[in-house]
Design a protein around this motif. Structure first.
Motif, PDB file in Angstrom:
ATOM      1  N   THR A  36      46.280  30.007  18.094  1.00 27.09           N
ATOM      2  CA  THR A  36      45.246  30.885  17.533  1.00 27.09           C
ATOM      3  C   THR A  36      43.887  30.193  17.535  1.00 27.09           C
ATOM      4  N   PHE A  37      43.909  28.912  17.174  1.00 29.61           N
ATOM      5  CA  PHE A  37      42.661  28.143  17.125  1.00 29.61           C
ATOM      6  C   PHE A  37      42.062  27.990  18.525  1.00 29.61           C
ATOM      7  N   LEU A  38      42.944  27.707  19.534  1.00 33.39           N
ATOM      8  CA  LEU A  38      42.446  27.575  20.912  1.00 33.39           C
ATOM      9  C   LEU A  38      41.844  28.887  21.411  1.00 33.39           C
ATOM     10  N   ARG A  39      42.518  30.030  21.110  1.00 32.91           N
ATOM     11  CA  ARG A  39      41.988  31.327  21.546  1.00 32.91           C
ATOM     12  C   ARG A  39      40.650  31.622  20.848  1.00 32.91           C
ATOM     13  N   PHE A  40      40.566  31.254  19.570  1.00 25.76           N
ATOM     14  CA  PHE A  40      39.313  31.452  18.837  1.00 25.76           C
ATOM     15  C   PHE A  40      38.176  30.672  19.482  1.00 25.76           C
ATOM     16  N   LEU A  41      38.453  29.389  19.804  1.00 25.05           N
ATOM     17  CA  LEU A  41      37.406  28.561  20.407  1.00 25.05           C
ATOM     18  C   LEU A  41      36.957  29.132  21.752  1.00 25.05           C
ATOM     19  N   SER A  42      37.902  29.593  22.574  1.00 26.40           N
ATOM     20  CA  SER A  42      37.567  30.136  23.896  1.00 26.40           C
ATOM     21  C   SER A  42      36.705  31.378  23.775  1.00 26.40           C
ATOM     22  N   LEU A  43      37.167  32.321  22.889  1.00 30.02           N
ATOM     23  CA  LEU A  43      36.412  33.566  22.735  1.00 30.02           C
ATOM     24  C   LEU A  43      35.044  33.328  22.108  1.00 30.02           C
ATOM     25  N   PHE A  44      35.006  32.438  21.131  1.00 26.78           N
ATOM     26  CA  PHE A  44      33.732  32.148  20.470  1.00 26.78           C
ATOM     27  C   PHE A  44      32.725  31.546  21.452  1.00 26.78           C
ATOM     28  N   ALA A  45      33.215  30.627  22.315  1.00 34.15           N
ATOM     29  CA  ALA A  45      32.326  30.014  23.303  1.00 34.15           C
ATOM     30  C   ALA A  45      31.817  31.050  24.310  1.00 34.15           C
ATOM     31  N   LEU A  46      32.693  31.975  24.734  1.00 38.07           N
ATOM     32  CA  LEU A  46      32.271  33.026  25.674  1.00 38.07           C
ATOM     33  C   LEU A  46      31.224  33.945  25.053  1.00 38.07           C
ATOM     34  N   LEU A  47      31.457  34.329  23.785  1.00 40.27           N
ATOM     35  CA  LEU A  47      30.488  35.197  23.105  1.00 40.27           C
ATOM     36  C   LEU A  47      29.157  34.472  22.878  1.00 40.27           C
ATOM     37  N   ILE A  48      29.245  33.174  22.611  1.00 43.84           N
ATOM     38  CA  ILE A  48      28.014  32.379  22.446  1.00 43.84           C
ATOM     39  C   ILE A  48      27.195  32.401  23.743  1.00 43.84           C
ATOM     40  N   LEU A  49      27.905  32.351  24.892  1.00 48.38           N
ATOM     41  CA  LEU A  49      27.198  32.411  26.175  1.00 48.38           C
ATOM     42  C   LEU A  49      26.474  33.737  26.339  1.00 48.38           C
ATOM     43  N   LEU A  50      27.093  34.825  25.827  1.00 45.38           N
ATOM     44  CA  LEU A  50      26.433  36.125  25.896  1.00 45.38           C
ATOM     45  C   LEU A  50      25.200  36.168  24.999  1.00 45.38           C
ATOM     46  N   VAL A  51      25.291  35.562  23.839  1.00 45.04           N
ATOM     47  CA  VAL A  51      24.128  35.500  22.937  1.00 45.04           C
ATOM     48  C   VAL A  51      23.047  34.604  23.537  1.00 45.04           C
ATOM     49  N   ASN A  52      23.493  33.511  24.198  1.00 47.14           N
ATOM     50  CA  ASN A  52      22.606  32.560  24.888  1.00 47.14           C
ATOM     51  C   ASN A  52      21.467  32.062  23.988  1.00 47.14           C
ATOM     52  N   PRO A  53      21.804  31.388  22.878  1.00 46.26           N
ATOM     53  CA  PRO A  53      20.738  30.836  22.026  1.00 46.26           C
ATOM     54  C   PRO A  53      20.008  29.703  22.758  1.00 46.26           C
ATOM     55  N   LYS A  54      18.756  29.495  22.380  1.00 45.73           N
ATOM     56  CA  LYS A  54      17.936  28.455  23.007  1.00 45.73           C
ATOM     57  C   LYS A  54      17.853  27.258  22.073  1.00 45.73           C
ATOM     58  N   ILE A  55      18.160  26.099  22.642  1.00 46.61           N
ATOM     59  CA  ILE A  55      18.170  24.862  21.858  1.00 46.61           C
ATOM     60  C   ILE A  55      16.853  24.132  22.099  1.00 46.61           C
ATOM     61  N   GLU A  56      16.131  23.866  21.036  1.00 48.61           N
ATOM     62  CA  GLU A  56      14.854  23.171  21.137  1.00 48.61           C
ATOM     63  C   GLU A  56      15.014  21.723  20.699  1.00 48.61           C
ATOM     64  N   THR A  57      14.470  20.820  21.533  1.00 52.51           N
ATOM     65  CA  THR A  57      14.478  19.398  21.190  1.00 52.51           C
ATOM     66  C   THR A  57      13.052  18.874  21.233  1.00 52.51           C
ATOM     67  N   SER A  58      12.705  18.028  20.321  1.00 54.37           N
ATOM     68  CA  SER A  58      11.363  17.440  20.246  1.00 54.37           C
ATOM     69  C   SER A  58      11.446  15.944  20.491  1.00 54.37           C
ATOM     70  N   GLN A  59      10.481  15.452  21.253  1.00 49.13           N
ATOM     71  CA  GLN A  59      10.425  14.023  21.541  1.00 49.13           C
ATOM     72  C   GLN A  59       9.005  13.527  21.299  1.00 49.13           C
ATOM     73  N   THR A  60       8.876  12.567  20.444  1.00 47.48           N
ATOM     74  CA  THR A  60       7.568  12.010  20.104  1.00 47.48           C
ATOM     75  C   THR A  60       7.409  10.648  20.779  1.00 47.48           C
ATOM     76  N   TYR A  61       6.234  10.441  21.375  1.00 47.92           N
ATOM     77  CA  TYR A  61       5.970   9.169  22.053  1.00 47.92           C
ATOM     78  C   TYR A  61       4.491   8.821  21.933  1.00 47.92           C
ATOM     79  N   ILE A  62       4.205   7.571  22.190  1.00 50.94           N
ATOM     80  CA  ILE A  62       2.831   7.062  22.124  1.00 50.94           C
ATOM     81  C   ILE A  62       2.300   6.928  23.548  1.00 50.94           C
ATOM     82  N   GLN A  63       1.153   7.569  23.833  1.00 54.11           N
ATOM     83  CA  GLN A  63       0.553   7.486  25.162  1.00 54.11           C
ATOM     84  C   GLN A  63      -0.693   6.616  25.114  1.00 54.11           C
TER      85      GLN A  63
END
Length: 674
Positions: A36-63
């Motif tokens: 049940t847990f494996l099926r949940f993970l598979s379906l949840f990951a597929l639905l997440i792909l349909l939602v396609n959230p955008k992950i933002e990452t920030s990087q600070t540096y000295i120029q």
């Protein structure tokens, strides 16, 4: 991540859990929590792909701010004996740890162009300081980049750099390379003369002599051809009288390239005597090509074409009416028919009788019914509508060597709407371009039949092309060369050679020596598969050279600018067909970089002041370094970059889905559930 996306993710988790429970708690007899847990993970990951959230990452540096070190690599630095000073500056900047800790250092050298490297040879024949500011402005458009400019400040070509530097948005620190003490000097500033002269005529020469000193001096200007003095004149200079323009005429008694040497007698203890002499050459020819522009209307094209043709002194262009042309038809080698109308009927009859080559320029006022009825080998639709077309070069055109002038940037020509058909072989030089669409319809065409060469241009307002060419290159030379080659081809009745050479009879010592060639097969089609080799011999030293020619578009090319001044015989040979052609040219001795006496401190001070920088000399590099290190304008800046990555681009998630589904399948298979 916004609230709406979070809600979709929660909803996806709920749906995935319900579907997993439905599969293993309701439908299946085997109630496995792990499956049940494996099926949940598979379906949840597929639905997440349909939602396609955008992950933002920030990087600070000295120029760190950039520091551009630009060093003059021209021959004048070597002549001033400043090469060791320039190399010392380069070495000290590299070894100064405090400088490299505070700045990102970029190393440049310049001569004719700006180059990003730190290799110094001091062999460049020209120096263009204005190009330094123009190109660095593009490189450091959005950065803080103080610039160290190590140079003598003497520019040999290009726009005045003191003017160009006003648009440079960086602080400039000029480092003076060269003598700053004023010495008495006498030099030939410039010699003006025609490139061509005609046999048994006299050609004008103008020599400009400049004196820099306080005492009154007497000297003599002499002009020699070989060891024979052909002109001399005594001159007097003083503190008040610092220049003299000497104008005179010399006879043209012999066909070919004639070389002359202008010399002004040196004064006592003169430091630089290299600028006391200057060579020039004139090619003496015994015939002048006469071209007639025939028109019954007034149009700015006519003046532009005449000006373009006559930039070559071998050609004379007359603007005549159809009646005036008929009276002197035997005086011309080429007729340019500008927008023919009904009055041109006798002109066409005469052209057919004399087999004179013609160049027809058509436009909105052209009588196409007349042209169609004259059996000229083409026929155009007769309409009352006009259309505008831009030009696109045909890279396969091979009747003569032609370079692309960036024709799409030129304004459109105006012509009559409709199709044109040709009854005989024709070569398209320019295609019509309408908007962004390059058509297969011709704009400029050349034809050759029974020893007669003709051309047809299907548009007016070519004067705008000449003006645009000037805007593109700051010179009319490129467009005038294009026109000159077309006129040269049309004015000649010679049979087409299979090996064609394009070169000058002589070159100034400070200009590029470029030779071009074309090779045609037996069907007179350009053959890019052939290999061309040039064999050169210096007549004075008998030294020989052998170089391959490089294929470039529809011609071969070789740059011989590295050759020393002298007379050269050469042979261009087609390796596979064993075909060859021989000729000769002359490189005049002249080093423009050795014509200066002092560094131009005035201009260098001006650009330092305008940019709020400072002027420095080779004796105080430490002051320069301290100024850079202590200046509060050059501080490192903290920058943050944000990267947005859609989850669908995350390959590991796909691998995770495959892993979960595969593991579930193997467990079910192992337990006999499938």
């Amino acid at each position: 991540m916004n609230t709406e996306t979070v809600l979709y993710i929660i909803l996806s988790g709920v749906i995935a859990l319900l579907l997993a429970l439905f599969q293993y708690k309701y439908r299946s007899k085997t109630r496995s929590i792990f499956l049940t847990f494996l099926r949940f993970l598979s379906l949840f990951a597929l639905l997440i792909l349909l939602v396609n959230p955008k992950i933002e990452t920030s990087q600070t540096y000295i120029q760190k701010p950039s520091l551009a070190l630009v060093i003059d690599n021209s021959n004048s630095i070597n002549y001033f004996k400043q090469e060791a000073v320039a190399k010392q500056l380069l070495s000290e900047v590299k070894s100064k740890t405090a400088i490299s800790d505070k700045f990102n250092i970029d190393y440049f050298t310049f001569g004719e162009t700006l180059n990003q490297n730190d290799s110094l040879s001091f062999s460049e024949k020209q120096s263009n300081i204005s190009a330094v500011f123009t190109q660095l402005q593009q490189i450091y458009a959005n950065q803080t980049a103080p610039t160290i400019l190590a140079t003598d400040g003497n520019q040999t070509f290009g726009t005045d750099y003191s003017f160009v530097s006003k648009n440079y948005n960086q602080v400039v620190y000029p480092v003076v390379l060269g003598d700053t003490i004023k010495h008495s000097d006498l030099k030939i500033q410039q010699v003006n003369t025609n490139k061509y002269a005609y046999l048994k005529n006299k050609f004008p020469v103008e020599a400009i002599v400049v004196y820099n000193g306080k005492n009154t001096i007497n000297t003599t200007l002499t002009v020699k051809r070989g060891n024979t003095t052909v002109f001399s004149k005594p001159l007097t200079f003083s503190k008040e009288n610092t220049s003299n323009v000497v104008s005179f005429y010399l006879p043209a008694n012999k066909v070919g390239v004639q070389t002359y040497k202008v010399d002004i007698g040196a004064i006592n203890n003169e430091k630089n005597i290299q600028n006391n002499t200057k060579n020039f050459a004139v090619e003496v020819i015994d015939e002048k090509t006469k071209v007639a522009i025939i028109s019954s209307i007034a149009h700015p094209d006519i003046g532009a074409i005449k000006k373009s043709i006559e930039t070559n002194e071998q050609r004379q262009c007359d603007i005549v009416t159809p009646e005036a042309f008929m009276a002197n038809v035997n005086s011309y080698q080429l007729a340019i028919l500008y927008q023919p109308d009904n009055t041109f009927k006798p002109v066409f009859n005469t052209l057919k009788q004399t087999a004179l080559n013609a160049f027809i320029i058509a436009g909105s006022k052209t009588n196409w019914q007349l042209l169609n009825n004259e059996n000229l080998g083409f026929s155009h639709d007769i309409t009352t509508q006009t259309e505008e077309f831009q030009a696109q070069l045909n890279p396969g055109y091979s009747n003569f060597i032609v370079e692309d002038l960036n024709f799409p940037s030129f304004p459109p020509l105006k012509g009559v709407f409709g199709d044109i058909s040709f009854e005989k072989n024709h070569n398209i030089l320019l295609y019509k371009q309408i908007g962004n669409v390059i058509t297969e319809s011709p704009l400029l065409v050349t034809t050759e039949s029974n020893g007669t060469r003709n051309a047809l241009l299907l548009g007016e307002n070519i004067w705008q092309w000449r003006a645009q060419s000037y805007l593109n290159t700051s010179s009319f030379i490129a467009f005038d060369n294009f026109t000159g080659k077309l006129i040269q081809y049309l004015a000649s009745k010679k049979r087409k050679d299979r090996l064609v050479l394009d070169f000058n009879s002589f070159y100034e010592g400070n200009t590029q020596v470029v030779l071009k060639a074309q090779y045609f097969n037996k069907n007179y089609e350009f053959d890019a598969r052939e290999k061309l080799t040039i064999y050169l011999t210096n007549k004075q030293t008998q030294e020989t050279f052998e170089y391959p020619l490089v294929l470039k578009n529809n011609y071969f090319e070789i740059d011989l600018s590295s050759l020393s001044p002298g007379n050269y015989d050469f042979t261009v040979k087609a390796v596979n067909s064993n075909m060859s052609k021989s000729a000769s040219f002359k490189i005049l001795e002249y080093n423009i970089e050795q014509q200066f006496l002092n560094a131009d401190v005035t201009k260098l001070t001006q650009i330092a002041t305008n940019s709020k920088g400072g002027l420095f000399f080779s004796s105080n590099y430490e002051l320069l370094f301290n100024s850079l290190l202590n200046d509060e304008r050059y501080k490192p800046t903290q920058k943050t970059t944000k990267t947005t990555l859609p989850l669908i681009n995350w390959k590991y998630l796909l691998a995770f889905i495959v892993f979960c589904l595969s593991l579930e399948w193997f467990i079910r298979k192992y337990k006999g559930l499938i």
